[in-house]
Write a protein that holds these residues in place. Structure first.
Motif, PDB file in Angstrom:
ATOM      1  N   THR A  70     112.287  47.060  64.381  1.00  0.00           N
ATOM      2  CA  THR A  70     112.083  48.410  63.833  1.00  0.00           C
ATOM      3  C   THR A  70     110.593  48.724  63.730  1.00  0.00           C
ATOM      4  O   THR A  70     110.144  49.798  64.131  1.00  0.00           O
ATOM      5  CB  THR A  70     112.756  48.533  62.453  1.00  0.00           C
ATOM      6  N   GLU A  71     109.831  47.776  63.210  1.00  0.00           N
ATOM      7  CA  GLU A  71     108.386  47.982  63.072  1.00  0.00           C
ATOM      8  C   GLU A  71     107.716  48.037  64.443  1.00  0.00           C
ATOM      9  O   GLU A  71     106.809  48.848  64.678  1.00  0.00           O
ATOM     10  CB  GLU A  71     107.780  46.873  62.204  1.00  0.00           C
ATOM     11  N   GLY A  72     108.170  47.212  65.363  1.00  0.00           N
ATOM     12  CA  GLY A  72     107.624  47.251  66.717  1.00  0.00           C
ATOM     13  C   GLY A  72     107.865  48.600  67.378  1.00  0.00           C
ATOM     14  O   GLY A  72     106.969  49.170  68.001  1.00  0.00           O
ATOM     15  N   ALA A  73     109.077  49.115  67.223  1.00  0.00           N
ATOM     16  CA  ALA A  73     109.403  50.426  67.800  1.00  0.00           C
ATOM     17  C   ALA A  73     108.580  51.529  67.143  1.00  0.00           C
ATOM     18  O   ALA A  73     108.140  52.471  67.811  1.00  0.00           O
ATOM     19  CB  ALA A  73     110.894  50.705  67.650  1.00  0.00           C
ATOM     20  N   ARG A  74     108.361  51.409  65.855  1.00  0.00           N
ATOM     21  CA  ARG A  74     107.567  52.430  65.148  1.00  0.00           C
ATOM     22  C   ARG A  74     106.152  52.484  65.711  1.00  0.00           C
ATOM     23  O   ARG A  74     105.629  53.569  66.004  1.00  0.00           O
ATOM     24  CB  ARG A  74     107.536  52.126  63.647  1.00  0.00           C
ATOM     25  N   TRP A  75     105.531  51.327  65.903  1.00  0.00           N
ATOM     26  CA  TRP A  75     104.172  51.311  66.447  1.00  0.00           C
ATOM     27  C   TRP A  75     104.153  51.816  67.888  1.00  0.00           C
ATOM     28  O   TRP A  75     103.245  52.560  68.285  1.00  0.00           O
ATOM     29  CB  TRP A  75     103.576  49.907  66.358  1.00  0.00           C
ATOM     30  N   ALA A  76     105.158  51.429  68.667  1.00  0.00           N
ATOM     31  CA  ALA A  76     105.220  51.897  70.057  1.00  0.00           C
ATOM     32  C   ALA A  76     105.358  53.412  70.104  1.00  0.00           C
ATOM     33  O   ALA A  76     104.724  54.085  70.929  1.00  0.00           O
ATOM     34  CB  ALA A  76     106.380  51.224  70.792  1.00  0.00           C
ATOM     35  N   ARG A  77     106.166  53.968  69.212  1.00  0.00           N
ATOM     36  CA  ARG A  77     106.372  55.427  69.181  1.00  0.00           C
ATOM     37  C   ARG A  77     105.084  56.152  68.788  1.00  0.00           C
ATOM     38  O   ARG A  77     104.743  57.195  69.371  1.00  0.00           O
ATOM     39  CB  ARG A  77     107.502  55.772  68.203  1.00  0.00           C
ATOM     40  N   LEU A  78     104.365  55.604  67.822  1.00  0.00           N
ATOM     41  CA  LEU A  78     103.093  56.220  67.434  1.00  0.00           C
ATOM     42  C   LEU A  78     102.124  56.249  68.615  1.00  0.00           C
ATOM     43  O   LEU A  78     101.442  57.255  68.843  1.00  0.00           O
ATOM     44  CB  LEU A  78     102.469  55.468  66.256  1.00  0.00           C
ATOM     45  N   ALA A  79     102.072  55.157  69.361  1.00  0.00           N
ATOM     46  CA  ALA A  79     101.195  55.099  70.530  1.00  0.00           C
ATOM     47  C   ALA A  79     101.661  56.074  71.610  1.00  0.00           C
ATOM     48  O   ALA A  79     100.860  56.806  72.194  1.00  0.00           O
ATOM     49  CB  ALA A  79     101.139  53.674  71.084  1.00  0.00           C
ATOM     50  N   SER A  80     102.958  56.088  71.864  1.00  0.00           N
ATOM     51  CA  SER A  80     103.520  56.988  72.872  1.00  0.00           C
ATOM     52  C   SER A  80     103.235  58.446  72.531  1.00  0.00           C
ATOM     53  O   SER A  80     102.901  59.246  73.414  1.00  0.00           O
ATOM     54  CB  SER A  80     105.030  56.773  72.986  1.00  0.00           C
ATOM     55  N   ASP A  81     103.373  58.788  71.267  1.00  0.00           N
ATOM     56  CA  ASP A  81     103.119  60.169  70.830  1.00  0.00           C
ATOM     57  C   ASP A  81     101.683  60.606  71.099  1.00  0.00           C
ATOM     58  O   ASP A  81     101.403  61.803  71.159  1.00  0.00           O
ATOM     59  CB  ASP A  81     103.438  60.337  69.344  1.00  0.00           C
ATOM     60  N   GLN A  82     100.787  59.634  71.274  1.00  0.00           N
ATOM     61  CA  GLN A  82      99.388  59.945  71.591  1.00  0.00           C
ATOM     62  C   GLN A  82      99.125  59.883  73.095  1.00  0.00           C
ATOM     63  O   GLN A  82      97.982  59.962  73.532  1.00  0.00           O
ATOM     64  CB  GLN A  82      98.456  58.958  70.884  1.00  0.00           C
ATOM     65  N   GLY A  83     100.184  59.694  73.891  1.00  0.00           N
ATOM     66  CA  GLY A  83     100.022  59.656  75.336  1.00  0.00           C
ATOM     67  C   GLY A  83      99.755  58.270  75.889  1.00  0.00           C
ATOM     68  O   GLY A  83      99.404  58.130  77.059  1.00  0.00           O
ATOM     69  N   GLN A  84      99.924  57.240  75.086  1.00  0.00           N
ATOM     70  CA  GLN A  84      99.693  55.868  75.534  1.00  0.00           C
ATOM     71  C   GLN A  84     100.924  55.398  76.307  1.00  0.00           C
ATOM     72  O   GLN A  84     101.994  55.177  75.749  1.00  0.00           O
ATOM     73  CB  GLN A  84      99.429  54.970  74.325  1.00  0.00           C
ATOM     74  N   ALA A  85     100.768  55.261  77.621  1.00  0.00           N
ATOM     75  CA  ALA A  85     101.901  54.962  78.501  1.00  0.00           C
ATOM     76  C   ALA A  85     102.576  53.634  78.179  1.00  0.00           C
ATOM     77  O   ALA A  85     103.800  53.514  78.300  1.00  0.00           O
ATOM     78  CB  ALA A  85     101.430  54.979  79.957  1.00  0.00           C
ATOM     79  N   MET A  86     101.823  52.638  77.785  1.00  0.00           N
ATOM     80  CA  MET A  86     102.422  51.348  77.470  1.00  0.00           C
ATOM     81  C   MET A  86     103.354  51.475  76.269  1.00  0.00           C
ATOM     82  O   MET A  86     104.404  50.829  76.222  1.00  0.00           O
ATOM     83  CB  MET A  86     101.340  50.299  77.186  1.00  0.00           C
ATOM     84  N   GLY A  87     103.013  52.321  75.313  1.00  0.00           N
ATOM     85  CA  GLY A  87     103.903  52.562  74.180  1.00  0.00           C
ATOM     86  C   GLY A  87     105.241  53.120  74.638  1.00  0.00           C
ATOM     87  O   GLY A  87     106.303  52.683  74.184  1.00  0.00           O
ATOM     88  N   SER A  88     105.202  54.058  75.572  1.00  0.00           N
ATOM     89  CA  SER A  88     106.441  54.638  76.108  1.00  0.00           C
ATOM     90  C   SER A  88     107.237  53.589  76.868  1.00  0.00           C
ATOM     91  O   SER A  88     108.466  53.510  76.747  1.00  0.00           O
ATOM     92  CB  SER A  88     106.108  55.813  77.029  1.00  0.00           C
ATOM     93  N   SER A  89     106.555  52.779  77.647  1.00  0.00           N
ATOM     94  CA  SER A  89     107.234  51.731  78.412  1.00  0.00           C
ATOM     95  C   SER A  89     107.881  50.706  77.484  1.00  0.00           C
ATOM     96  O   SER A  89     108.997  50.241  77.738  1.00  0.00           O
ATOM     97  CB  SER A  89     106.241  51.049  79.353  1.00  0.00           C
ATOM     98  N   ILE A  90     107.201  50.370  76.409  1.00  0.00           N
ATOM     99  CA  ILE A  90     107.786  49.438  75.433  1.00  0.00           C
ATOM    100  C   ILE A  90     109.071  50.025  74.856  1.00  0.00           C
ATOM    101  O   ILE A  90     110.076  49.332  74.715  1.00  0.00           O
ATOM    102  CB  ILE A  90     106.777  49.108  74.318  1.00  0.00           C
ATOM    103  N   LEU A  91     109.056  51.322  74.550  1.00  0.00           N
ATOM    104  CA  LEU A  91     110.265  51.960  74.021  1.00  0.00           C
ATOM    105  C   LEU A  91     111.392  51.912  75.047  1.00  0.00           C
ATOM    106  O   LEU A  91     112.551  51.679  74.697  1.00  0.00           O
ATOM    107  CB  LEU A  91     109.964  53.397  73.602  1.00  0.00           C
ATOM    108  N   GLY A  92     111.070  52.095  76.323  1.00  0.00           N
ATOM    109  CA  GLY A  92     112.077  51.969  77.370  1.00  0.00           C
ATOM    110  C   GLY A  92     112.683  50.574  77.385  1.00  0.00           C
ATOM    111  O   GLY A  92     113.903  50.401  77.514  1.00  0.00           O
TER     112      GLY A  92
END
Length: 93
Positions: free
Chosen positions: A37-59
């Motif tokens: 849950t915490e990992g997904a939260r951080w990934a989402r915060l990064a993705s929301d800023q346009g960080q592609a790796m964050g989006s890929s982690i969520l995938g």
């Protein structure tokens, strides 16, 4: 000091790269208890800023059932966004 302790202030202040690192630390349990849950939260915060790796982690989270049911539609959505954000090979994770 653990990597988490060094990265947390930057991640909390909105540094997207630090947020991705925090996602990886929490998802893999590097020096902390694994917390999807915490990992997904951080990934989402990064993705929301346009960080592609964050989006890929969520995938990957949705592709591999990391604390959520497997959902290929949602997984594909995140991988497509990662591609749009410039992440090469995100559909191959």
């Amino acid at each position: 000091l653990k990597a988490r302790d060094l990265l947390l202030p930057a991640a909390t202040q909105g540094d997207a790269d630090a947020q991705v690192s925090m996602a990886i630390i929490n998802l893999s349990g590097l020096g902390v208890d694994t917390d999807f849950t915490e990992g997904a939260r951080w990934a989402r915060l990064a993705s929301d800023q346009g960080q592609a790796m964050g989006s890929s982690i969520l995938g990957t989270i949705y592709q591999r059932r990391m604390g959520v049911p497997i959902d290929q539609v949602t997984s594909s959505k995140w991988f497509r966004l990662a591609d749009e954000q410039g992440f090469v090979g995100s559909d191959e994770i």
